[in-house]
Design an enzyme around this catalytic site. Structure first.
Site, PDB file in Angstrom:
ATOM      1  N   ARG A   1       0.855  -1.191   0.000  1.00 22.32           N
ATOM      2  CA  ARG A   1       0.000   0.000   0.000  1.00 22.32           C
ATOM      3  C   ARG A   1       0.890   1.240   0.000  1.00 22.32           C
ATOM      4  NH1 ARG A   1      -3.496  -2.750  -1.521  1.00 22.32           N
ATOM      5  NH2 ARG A   1      -5.522  -3.195  -0.605  1.00 22.32           N
TER       6      ARG A   1
ATOM      7  N   HIS B   1      -0.641  -0.261  -9.691  1.00 28.29           N
ATOM      8  CA  HIS B   1      -1.425  -1.193  -8.891  1.00 28.29           C
ATOM      9  C   HIS B   1      -1.939  -2.371  -9.729  1.00 28.29           C
ATOM     10  CE1 HIS B   1      -3.336  -1.175  -4.719  1.00 28.29           C
ATOM     11  NE2 HIS B   1      -3.322  -2.403  -5.157  1.00 28.29           N
TER      12      HIS B   1
ATOM     13  N   GLU C   1      -2.542   7.532  -5.078  1.00 28.42           N
ATOM     14  CA  GLU C   1      -2.870   6.865  -6.344  1.00 28.42           C
ATOM     15  C   GLU C   1      -4.333   6.989  -6.739  1.00 28.42           C
ATOM     16  OE1 GLU C   1      -1.734   2.794  -5.148  1.00 28.42           O
ATOM     17  OE2 GLU C   1      -3.835   2.228  -5.466  1.00 28.42           O
TER      18      GLU C   1
ATOM     19  N   ASP D   1       4.412  -0.529  -6.884  1.00 35.36           N
ATOM     20  CA  ASP D   1       3.147  -0.795  -7.582  1.00 35.36           C
ATOM     21  C   ASP D   1       2.035   0.050  -6.979  1.00 35.36           C
ATOM     22  OD1 ASP D   1       1.578  -2.392  -9.466  1.00 35.36           O
ATOM     23  OD2 ASP D   1       0.676  -3.332  -7.709  1.00 35.36           O
TER      24      ASP D   1
HETATM   25  P1  NAD Z   1      -1.439 -11.257   5.274  1.00 37.05           P
HETATM   26  O1  NAD Z   1      -2.441 -10.771   6.247  1.00 37.05           O
HETATM   27  O2  NAD Z   1      -1.386 -12.702   4.918  1.00 37.05           O
HETATM   28  O3  NAD Z   1       0.038 -10.848   5.771  1.00 37.05           O
HETATM   29  C1  NAD Z   1       0.348  -9.592   6.336  1.00 37.05           C
HETATM   30  C2  NAD Z   1       1.483  -9.794   7.320  1.00 37.05           C
HETATM   31  O4  NAD Z   1       1.830  -8.502   7.851  1.00 37.05           O
HETATM   32  C3  NAD Z   1       1.081 -10.672   8.520  1.00 37.05           C
HETATM   33  O5  NAD Z   1       2.069 -11.689   8.732  1.00 37.05           O
HETATM   34  C4  NAD Z   1       1.027  -9.702   9.674  1.00 37.05           C
HETATM   35  O6  NAD Z   1       1.390 -10.291  10.913  1.00 37.05           O
HETATM   36  C5  NAD Z   1       2.053  -8.662   9.243  1.00 37.05           C
HETATM   37  N1  NAD Z   1       1.932  -7.414   9.983  1.00 37.05           N
HETATM   38  C6  NAD Z   1       0.815  -6.862  10.544  1.00 37.05           C
HETATM   39  N2  NAD Z   1       1.144  -5.729  11.187  1.00 37.05           N
HETATM   40  C7  NAD Z   1       2.476  -5.564  11.041  1.00 37.05           C
HETATM   41  C8  NAD Z   1       3.408  -4.598  11.498  1.00 37.05           C
HETATM   42  N3  NAD Z   1       3.016  -3.553  12.256  1.00 37.05           N
HETATM   43  N4  NAD Z   1       4.713  -4.742  11.157  1.00 37.05           N
HETATM   44  C9  NAD Z   1       5.118  -5.801  10.413  1.00 37.05           C
HETATM   45  N5  NAD Z   1       4.288  -6.752   9.960  1.00 37.05           N
HETATM   46  C10 NAD Z   1       2.991  -6.639  10.267  1.00 37.05           C
HETATM   47  O7  NAD Z   1      -1.630 -10.358   3.970  1.00 37.05           O
HETATM   48  P2  NAD Z   1      -1.170 -10.676   2.476  1.00 37.05           P
HETATM   49  O8  NAD Z   1      -2.239 -11.414   1.756  1.00 37.05           O
HETATM   50  O9  NAD Z   1       0.217 -11.233   2.489  1.00 37.05           O
HETATM   51  O10 NAD Z   1      -1.164  -9.198   1.860  1.00 37.05           O
HETATM   52  C11 NAD Z   1      -0.233  -8.225   2.288  1.00 37.05           C
HETATM   53  C12 NAD Z   1      -0.641  -6.865   1.749  1.00 37.05           C
HETATM   54  O11 NAD Z   1      -0.474  -6.871   0.333  1.00 37.05           O
HETATM   55  C13 NAD Z   1      -2.135  -6.506   1.945  1.00 37.05           C
HETATM   56  O12 NAD Z   1      -2.360  -5.951   3.209  1.00 37.05           O
HETATM   57  C14 NAD Z   1      -2.375  -5.520   0.839  1.00 37.05           C
HETATM   58  O13 NAD Z   1      -2.146  -4.223   1.341  1.00 37.05           O
HETATM   59  C15 NAD Z   1      -1.296  -5.841  -0.201  1.00 37.05           C
HETATM   60  N6  NAD Z   1      -1.848  -6.287  -1.490  1.00 37.05           N
HETATM   61  C16 NAD Z   1      -1.500  -5.610  -2.613  1.00 37.05           C
HETATM   62  C17 NAD Z   1      -1.994  -6.004  -3.842  1.00 37.05           C
HETATM   63  C18 NAD Z   1      -1.598  -5.316  -5.127  1.00 37.05           C
HETATM   64  O14 NAD Z   1      -2.224  -5.534  -6.165  1.00 37.05           O
HETATM   65  N7  NAD Z   1      -0.569  -4.484  -5.144  1.00 37.05           N
HETATM   66  C19 NAD Z   1      -2.869  -7.091  -3.910  1.00 37.05           C
HETATM   67  C20 NAD Z   1      -3.199  -7.786  -2.727  1.00 37.05           C
HETATM   68  C21 NAD Z   1      -2.690  -7.374  -1.511  1.00 37.05           C
END
Ligand code: NAD
Length: 340
Positions: free
Chosen positions: A235, A296, A264, A259
């Site tokens: 994000r 994105h 955005e 990305d």
């Molecule tokens: P997930 O929930 O499986 O993993 C997120 C991880 O971040 C978890 O292990 C959690 O413990 C950790 N976390 C939470 N708070 C934290 C902190 N303060 N410091 C460090 N780590 C912390 O999520 P995911 O499916 O792996 O997705 C991750 C992120 O990817 C989503 O939140 C979303 O913002 C982003 N995303 C982007 C796209 C894109 O098209 N660019 C698509 C899907 C998801």
């Protein structure tokens, strides 16, 4: 159920129409984003389906509820654009797609790494102009380099596994460490300063929360290895863009692949090629030779679109039929009051 879709593109209409063949929902697709100005389009629809740049603040949610909407179905994993407390107070359910293709996002992050470390974006343009010189294209081996993964959840783990395949050393930082990360080769958890100080490549895979907002700021950049590569497919708000620009100018950040971008919402997903972009920060960022920006698109694979449509319509079925939906997003207060 009658569902009003916002921020839709041709590909959304196609994937949802195909998935709806197995369901019997009445889908209406609107192109505009959901905002206080467009919210009236949803009047009479018990469900709205929204994406990451739609506005679901208290005011919009109140109007939706007043006009009969009972469920907000996010066709995304992230839900930072929804005022969950306001939705709960209005008795509205919020459902999401927690995982569709973590591979899509992780593989895109790897794509950005490869573009930057071998300067493929520059090489592609040069060869098209019959410039076959190599000056300025010098890269570095990924093998033996150290990769720092911030957020080792579904996407971070897959990214780490792929980078391990290149022969990289892995450092992880997570608020909630898990064994799946340490099960990968020589991967180990460290605190954030140690990760920043030792990683040649830093990739962000944590959600945007108050605790992670601007996790990459002046202080974090100062702790990085000089010339480090920063990758953000998570994000935009995780990164203070001004600080990153200063880091690029000083050489502290050697490469940036992103990305996502904090502002955005006014740019991405639209063709603005005939428009004068008024966001000077964005224009400055993309002017640097060591920066690659994609708009994105990390999630954007056929596999992911199919999974998003299926899960979203299943979520709506659950709510319509009064079943517990496993993908409901609850406030901490709601979670605390749920019987175990
Ligand atoms: P997930 O929930 O499986 O993993 C997120 C991880 O971040 C978890 O292990 C959690 O413990 C950790 N976390 C939470 N708070 C934290 C902190 N303060 N410091 C460090 N780590 C912390 O999520 P995911 O499916 O792996 O997705 C991750 C992120 O990817 C989503 O939140 C979303 O913002 C982003 N995303 C982007 C796209 C894109 O098209 N660019 C698509 C899907 C998801």
């Amino acid at each position: 159920m009658k569902v009003a879709f916002f921020s839709t593109k041709r590909y959304d209409r196609q994937s949802f129409a195909e998935a709806n063949a197995e369901h019997d929902h009445e889908l209406t697709f609107f192109e505009p984003r959901l905002t206080p100005q467009t919210v009236s389009l949803a009047a009479g629809y018990p469900a709205v389906c929204v994406f990451i740049n739609d506005t679901l603040d208290k005011e919009v949610l109140k109007t939706l509820a007043d006009n009969g909407t009972q469920v907000v179905a996010l066709r995304s994993a992230g839900f930072n654009n929804v005022d969950l407390a306001a939705a709960a107070n209005l008795g509205m359910k919020v459902v999401r797609v927690p995982a569709y293709s973590p591979y899509a996002v992780a593989e895109h992050a790897v794509g950005l790494v490869l573009m930057l470390n071998r300067k493929l974006y520059r090489a592609y343009n040069r060869v098209r102009e019959d410039n076959f010189a190599l000056d300025g294209l010098l890269g570095f081996d990924l093998h033996g380099s150290t990769v720092g993964v911030i957020g080792t959840g579904k996407i971070g783990i897959i990214f780490a596994q792929i980078m391990q395949g290149f022969g990289c050393h892995l450092l992880g930082y997570d608020a909630f460490p898990n064994d799946r990360f340490t099960a990968i080769g020589d991967a180990r958890y460290v605190d954030l300063p140690e990760l920043l100080a030792n990683a040649d490549i830093i990739s962000l895979h944590c959600p945007l929360l108050p605790s992670t907002h601007h996790i990459i700021n002046d202080e974090a950049i100062a702790q990085m290895k000089p010339g480090a590569m920063l990758i953000n497919t998570s994000r935009g708000g995780l990164v203070n863009t001004r600080a990153v620009i200063d880091g690029i100018k000083s050489g502290q950040i050697g490469y940036l692949g992103t990305d996502v971008y904090e502002e955005e919402a006014d740019l991405f997903f639209e063709d603005l090629s005939d428009t004068v972009i008024k966001d000077d920060t964005f224009q400055l960022l993309q002017s640097y030779p060591n920066v690659v920006i994609t708009a994105h698109q990390a999630f954007f694979t056929q596999n992911a679109l199919q999974a998003i449509a299926q899960t979203t319509l299943n979520n709506i079925n659950d709510v319509e039929q009064g079943r517990d939906c496993p993908n409901e997003v609850k406030t901490e207060k709601q979670v605390a009051s749920t019987p175990a």
